[in-house]
Design a protein around this motif. Structure first.
Motif, PDB file in Angstrom:
ATOM      1  N   LEU A 274       0.952  -1.164   0.002  1.00 37.84           N
ATOM      2  CA  LEU A 274      -0.060   0.140   0.062  1.00 37.84           C
ATOM      3  C   LEU A 274       0.914   1.271   0.014  1.00 37.84           C
ATOM      4  N   ALA A 275       1.914   1.319   0.679  1.00 32.01           N
ATOM      5  CA  ALA A 275       2.842   2.484   0.562  1.00 32.01           C
ATOM      6  C   ALA A 275       3.194   2.507  -0.649  1.00 32.01           C
ATOM      7  N   LEU A 276       3.780   1.707  -1.444  1.00 28.30           N
ATOM      8  CA  LEU A 276       4.288   1.580  -3.046  1.00 28.30           C
ATOM      9  C   LEU A 276       3.143   2.249  -3.862  1.00 28.30           C
ATOM     10  N   ALA A 277       1.956   2.000  -3.633  1.00 29.81           N
ATOM     11  CA  ALA A 277       0.813   2.217  -4.453  1.00 29.81           C
ATOM     12  C   ALA A 277       0.505   3.454  -4.178  1.00 29.81           C
ATOM     13  N   ASP A 278       0.521   4.006  -2.846  1.00 30.79           N
ATOM     14  CA  ASP A 278       0.111   5.381  -2.534  1.00 30.79           C
ATOM     15  C   ASP A 278       1.228   6.538  -3.108  1.00 30.79           C
ATOM     16  N   GLU A 279       2.264   6.006  -3.128  1.00 33.36           N
ATOM     17  CA  GLU A 279       3.615   6.881  -3.709  1.00 33.36           C
ATOM     18  C   GLU A 279       3.393   6.856  -5.111  1.00 33.36           C
ATOM     19  N   ALA A 280       2.813   5.864  -5.715  1.00 32.40           N
ATOM     20  CA  ALA A 280       2.750   5.924  -7.175  1.00 32.40           C
ATOM     21  C   ALA A 280       1.453   6.580  -7.674  1.00 32.40           C
ATOM     22  N   GLY A 281       0.648   6.904  -6.592  1.00 29.16           N
ATOM     23  CA  GLY A 281      -0.575   7.777  -7.071  1.00 29.16           C
ATOM     24  C   GLY A 281      -1.618   6.675  -7.415  1.00 29.16           C
ATOM     25  N   LEU A 282      -1.817   5.684  -7.358  1.00 32.64           N
ATOM     26  CA  LEU A 282      -2.808   4.676  -7.670  1.00 32.64           C
ATOM     27  C   LEU A 282      -4.003   4.240  -6.820  1.00 32.64           C
ATOM     28  N   ASP A 283      -4.925   3.951  -7.397  1.00 33.06           N
ATOM     29  CA  ASP A 283      -6.258   3.675  -6.456  1.00 33.06           C
ATOM     30  C   ASP A 283      -6.228   2.178  -6.137  1.00 33.06           C
ATOM     31  N   LEU A 284      -7.109   1.632  -5.468  1.00 39.21           N
ATOM     32  CA  LEU A 284      -7.023   0.394  -4.712  1.00 39.21           C
ATOM     33  C   LEU A 284      -8.314  -0.457  -4.708  1.00 39.21           C
ATOM     34  N   ALA A 285      -8.308  -1.519  -5.168  1.00 35.26           N
ATOM     35  CA  ALA A 285      -9.422  -2.305  -4.985  1.00 35.26           C
ATOM     36  C   ALA A 285      -9.011  -3.968  -4.776  1.00 35.26           C
ATOM     37  N   PRO A 286      -8.985  -4.072  -3.211  1.00 30.49           N
ATOM     38  CA  PRO A 286      -8.497  -5.486  -3.134  1.00 30.49           C
ATOM     39  C   PRO A 286      -9.096  -6.550  -3.658  1.00 30.49           C
ATOM     40  N   HIS A 287      -8.517  -7.778  -3.894  1.00 29.96           N
ATOM     41  CA  HIS A 287      -9.296  -9.095  -4.558  1.00 29.96           C
ATOM     42  C   HIS A 287      -9.667  -9.776  -3.312  1.00 29.96           C
ATOM     43  N   PHE A 288     -11.184 -10.266  -3.362  1.00 32.13           N
ATOM     44  CA  PHE A 288     -11.936 -11.130  -2.745  1.00 32.13           C
ATOM     45  C   PHE A 288     -11.680 -10.976  -1.038  1.00 32.13           C
TER      46      PHE A 288
END
Length: 355
Positions: A274-288
């Motif tokens: 999540l830290a990497l994704a946030d730094e890259a400016g991405l949205d989040l939708a975890p699976h299952f």
């Protein structure tokens, strides 16, 4: 009923008939118990169970607060089988149990323990949109999901005949209206040329995202697709380590990252990602695994989506509350789950490590 997505229609997999669950309980000398779980679809459950049984003894006598160190210790206990795949999926059950235990010791929900940004998160239904369900049934399922308070609908695509996919998406869009969020999931079944053609044809339906249009490990293809389409690209559920996700992030392959905590090694690894994704400016939708991911998604600074699957509900005594298109983050200590009598009766082995 056997479940079919595009992988079945292309002959790569058989219909899914079961989900194998791996549960772990970690007990302290004072009698507190942390509960964690992992899972596998179609195959791999026995492998996860065997690996967890082998490495779990290294936790005996350790301080359960030192979760990051213990994750590394578990990895090294089984180093010869690597740091991804079944090995880390087995470790995930133990890691999740340690986090559940830590939350209970602190008297905090997992969300609050990790640091919440949201008390509720957007949610969408997937279980009603599989390809074995005729379009009439998909539309009926969509109506029930909306009436139940869900905030989006995802349906499967990726059939050999793309016209059938487009017809299903068109019918869903007309059924739910222009403003209701819908998503599609091709389950990795398009090649690059097909993904471009289908992506362009799908633009008119104003999708929230196109999921897994290409092979999950095709970072270059996903990056090209993401750059050429207006519709956001989502992927990541099949990846089994932070390192694999980082390759997609570094290549700008996705707009929405879709990690699965049990698949990438548990909560410890999920939070790194999540830290990497946030730094890259991405949205989040975890699976299952919404019972776990509702907590983890609540810690993300942007507004995430959580996937609604009711499949695991019979395993637990608790139910997640949904209202106005959002899942309410549970407030009970830890992950907030207790095993139902039904699943306790299914337990294959118990008390593997007692000394």
């Amino acid at each position: 009923m056997p479940i079919s997505d595009a992988k079945v229609l292309t002959g790569r997999q058989k219909p899914m008939t079961e989900v194998a669950m791996l549960f772990a309980e970690v007990t302290t000398e004072h009698g507190l118990v942390g509960l964690g779980f992992s899972y596998s679809k179609r195959a791999g459950g026995p492998a996860q169970f065997a690996h967890a049984r082998e490495v779990a003894p290294v936790l005996v006598g350790e301080d359960p607060n030192d979760i990051a160190r213990l994750w590394t210790k578990l990895v090294w206990a089984g180093a010869s089988v690597g740091r991804s795949g079944a090995a880390t999926q087995a470790i995930a059950a133990l890691d999740n149990a340690l986090w559940d235990l830590k939350g209970k010791r602190a008297g905090l929900s997992l969300s609050k323990l990790l640091g919440a940004h949201h008390d509720s998160v957007r949610c969408y239904n997937t279980s009603g949109g599989f390809l074995h369900t005729p379009i009439g049934g998909v539309l009926d399922n969509a109506t029930r999901s909306i009436e139940a308070g869900l905030g989006g609908i995802k349906i499967k695509v990726g059939q050999p005949d793309g016209a059938l996919d487009l017809a299903r998406v068109k019918a869903l869009r007309e059924h739910v209206g222009d403003d209701f969020p819908i998503m599609v999931d091709a389950n990795q079944q398009w090649d690059r040329a097909t993904a471009i053609r289908m992506g362009r044809a799908l633009e008119e339906f104003d999708l929230v995202w196109i999921e897994e249009p290409l092979d999950a490990y095709d970072a270059v293809g996903h990056a090209d697709l993401a750059a050429r389409l207006d519709t956001p690209i989502a992927s990541g559920e099949m990846l089994t380590s932070v390192r694999e996700h980082k390759e997609l992030i570094d290549a700008r392959s996705v707009d929405i990252v879709q990690p699965d905590a049990p698949r990438i090694g548990g909560i410890t690894q999920f939070m790194r990602l999540l830290a990497l994704a946030d730094e890259a400016g991405l949205d989040l939708a975890p699976h299952f695994a919404m019972e776990l991911h509702v907590h983890l998604a609540s810690t993300y600074p942007r507004q995430p989506w959580v996937e609604h699957f009711e499949w695991l509900e019979p395993l637990f005594n608790e139910r997640i509350q949904i209202a106005d298109g959002r899942m309410i983050v549970p407030s009970a200590a830890g992950i907030g789950l207790t095993l139902s009598d039904r699943v306790t009766g299914w337990t294959v082995a118990d008390d593997l490590v007692t000394e």
